[in-house]
Design an enzyme around this catalytic site. Structure first.
Site, PDB file in Angstrom:
ATOM      1  N   ILE A   1      -1.851  11.442   3.573  1.00 30.75           N
ATOM      2  CA  ILE A   1      -0.320  11.384   3.287  1.00 30.75           C
ATOM      3  C   ILE A   1      -0.314  11.502   2.010  1.00 30.75           C
ATOM      4  O   ILE A   1      -1.059  10.998   1.126  1.00 30.75           O
ATOM      5  CB  ILE A   1      -0.348   9.888   4.055  1.00 30.75           C
ATOM      6  CG1 ILE A   1      -0.536   9.682   5.346  1.00 30.75           C
ATOM      7  CG2 ILE A   1       1.450   9.749   3.350  1.00 30.75           C
ATOM      8  CD1 ILE A   1       0.363  10.624   6.325  1.00 30.75           C
TER       9      ILE A   1
ATOM     10  N   TYR B   1     -14.954   3.364   8.615  1.00 33.61           N
ATOM     11  CA  TYR B   1     -13.426   3.610   8.576  1.00 33.61           C
ATOM     12  C   TYR B   1     -13.197   4.296   9.967  1.00 33.61           C
ATOM     13  O   TYR B   1     -12.421   3.808  10.899  1.00 33.61           O
ATOM     14  CB  TYR B   1     -12.864   4.389   7.646  1.00 33.61           C
ATOM     15  CG  TYR B   1     -11.478   4.468   7.665  1.00 33.61           C
ATOM     16  CD1 TYR B   1     -10.410   3.666   7.707  1.00 33.61           C
ATOM     17  CD2 TYR B   1     -10.932   5.864   7.538  1.00 33.61           C
ATOM     18  CE1 TYR B   1      -9.092   3.818   7.759  1.00 33.61           C
ATOM     19  CE2 TYR B   1      -9.641   6.422   7.694  1.00 33.61           C
ATOM     20  CZ  TYR B   1      -8.591   5.086   7.563  1.00 33.61           C
ATOM     21  OH  TYR B   1      -7.337   5.536   7.586  1.00 33.61           O
TER      22      TYR B   1
ATOM     23  N   GLY C   1       0.733  -1.325  -0.103  1.00 28.95           N
ATOM     24  CA  GLY C   1      -0.083   0.141  -0.110  1.00 28.95           C
ATOM     25  C   GLY C   1       0.766   1.530  -0.044  1.00 28.95           C
ATOM     26  O   GLY C   1       2.009   1.113   0.027  1.00 28.95           O
TER      27      GLY C   1
HETATM   28  C1  AKB Z   1      -8.610   8.526   4.121  1.00 29.70           C
HETATM   29  O1  AKB Z   1      -8.619   9.659   3.308  1.00 29.70           O
HETATM   30  O2  AKB Z   1      -9.417   7.874   4.169  1.00 29.70           O
HETATM   31  C2  AKB Z   1      -7.188   8.299   4.667  1.00 29.70           C
HETATM   32  C3  AKB Z   1      -7.098   8.850   6.201  1.00 29.70           C
HETATM   33  C4  AKB Z   1      -7.244  10.384   6.482  1.00 29.70           C
HETATM   34  O3  AKB Z   1      -7.015   8.162   7.175  1.00 29.70           O
HETATM   35  N1  AKB Z   1      -6.200   8.936   3.952  1.00 29.70           N
END
Ligand code: AKB
Length: 326
Positions: free
Chosen positions: A177, A147, A15
């Site tokens: 990132i 998430y 990744g």
């Molecule tokens: C996302 O956008 O889902 C990731 C994060 C901020 O954890 N890059």
């Protein structure tokens, strides 16, 4: 005395973060001492040929145990995760990989008495009720994405393993990132990477969040530094463990486009927000990372100007060579 990190395993090594972190760890601790693992995606030749590589499925405990025993693993950087946008399309998959994966890694760490585990968290732990600016270390964690739910639960689970089982687990809340080696897969902050590639290749980008959308971000060298520095920190100095706020910079999508135009004046950015706008709007504008600075000396090196100069130098060179892979 603290146990040594001798045999390291990286999950999610194919990744965006994993691919560069694995190479940095191999450079620091020796190629043969860093096992790269992935799920299905084939590794790039550089990763495959520089040290050991195995396929595992973090949601299936037996596949973890097999390689942990085979390579005598004592340290894990657990990078595999389903990110926010893909997680909204497939919440069950996000739960399975992020929750069961993290639980399996922690259980393996406990059972095999491992030295140290790194489990990154994310700004996705925050939600619309969290203060938007200079978001504090201790604050409201009520995310609205699957998430985010798995990241909050993951932080709590990691801290539970520290207190209940003396497993040394550490992690930080990464912002978006930005990097040029491996593209991110399925996050909300992916526009801040895609814009550089499109600017170099096509001089045009259609951004999926509004011009005024501001989010915290970090350049890959700082992201890797954060992981390694936190893992090298003296445990006795840490008051937090798995939930450090860390940030490199904050900018709006419009400010990012304007920075790129300083290098590529003909670059045009248009804005067509999609379902990711709501996710972005639920995340902070900027973070207070003073706990990380105080407890383990966190200090980023790149701001928007320095990062953009570096990104555009590398990508323009690749474009000129015909090797821009996008
Ligand atoms: C996302 O956008 O889902 C990731 C994060 C901020 O954890 N890059």
């Amino acid at each position: 005395m603290a146990k040594e990190m001798k045999k390291i395993m990286v999950t999610g090594s194919v990744g965006q973060i994993g691919s560069e972190l694995t190479m940095a760890l191999r450079e620091k601790y020796g190629n043969d001492n860093v096992l790269a693992t992935g799920h299905r995606t084939q590794p790039k030749p550089e990763l495959r040929d520089s040290g050991p590589f195995e396929f595992i499925n973090v949601a299936k405990r037996e596949t973890i145990d097999e390689v942990v025993k085979k390579y005598d693993i004592d340290t894990i950087y657990h990078l595999s995760a389903i990110l926010s946008a893909v997680g909204e399309k497939n919440p069950y998959l996000a739960w399975d990989v992020n929750m069961n994966g993290t639980y399996n890694i922690l259980e393996a760490a406990r059972e095999f008495d491992m030295t140290r585990i790194f489990v990154p968290s994310s700004i996705a732990v925050f939600g619309p009720e969290t203060p938007l600016d200079n978001t504090p270390q201790e604050t409201i964690l009520k995310p609205k994405t699957m998430y985010g739910v798995t990241k909050v639960a993951g932080e709590l689970l990691c801290d539970y393993y520290v207190k209940r089982f003396d497993v040394d687990v550490r992690g930080c809340r990464y912002p978006g990132i930005i990097s040029y080696e491996t593209l991110p897969g399925g996050g909300t902050t992916d526009y801040a990477v895609a814009i550089y590639f499109e600017a170099v290749k096509n001089k045009k980008y259609t951004c999926f969040v509004k011009e005024e959308t501001m989010l915290p971000m970090m350049y890959m060298p700082d992201c890797i530094k954060a992981a390694i520095d936190l893992m090298e920190a003296d445990f006795s100095q840490l008051k937090h463990h798995s939930d450090f706020n860390v940030t490199g910079m904050s900018f709006s999508a419009g400010e990012l486009a304007a920075e790129i135009q300083k290098h590529i004046p003909e670059f045009v950015c248009e804005y067509e927000p999609d379902f990711r706008q709501d996710i972005a709007d639920s995340w902070p504008n900027s973070l207070d990372d003073s706990a990380a600075r105080e407890e383990w000396g966190w200090s980023p090196s790149f701001d928007l100007a320095a990062m953009s100069e570096d990104m555009l130098k590398v990508l323009s060179q690749r474009h000129a060579d015909g090797t821009l892979d996008y």
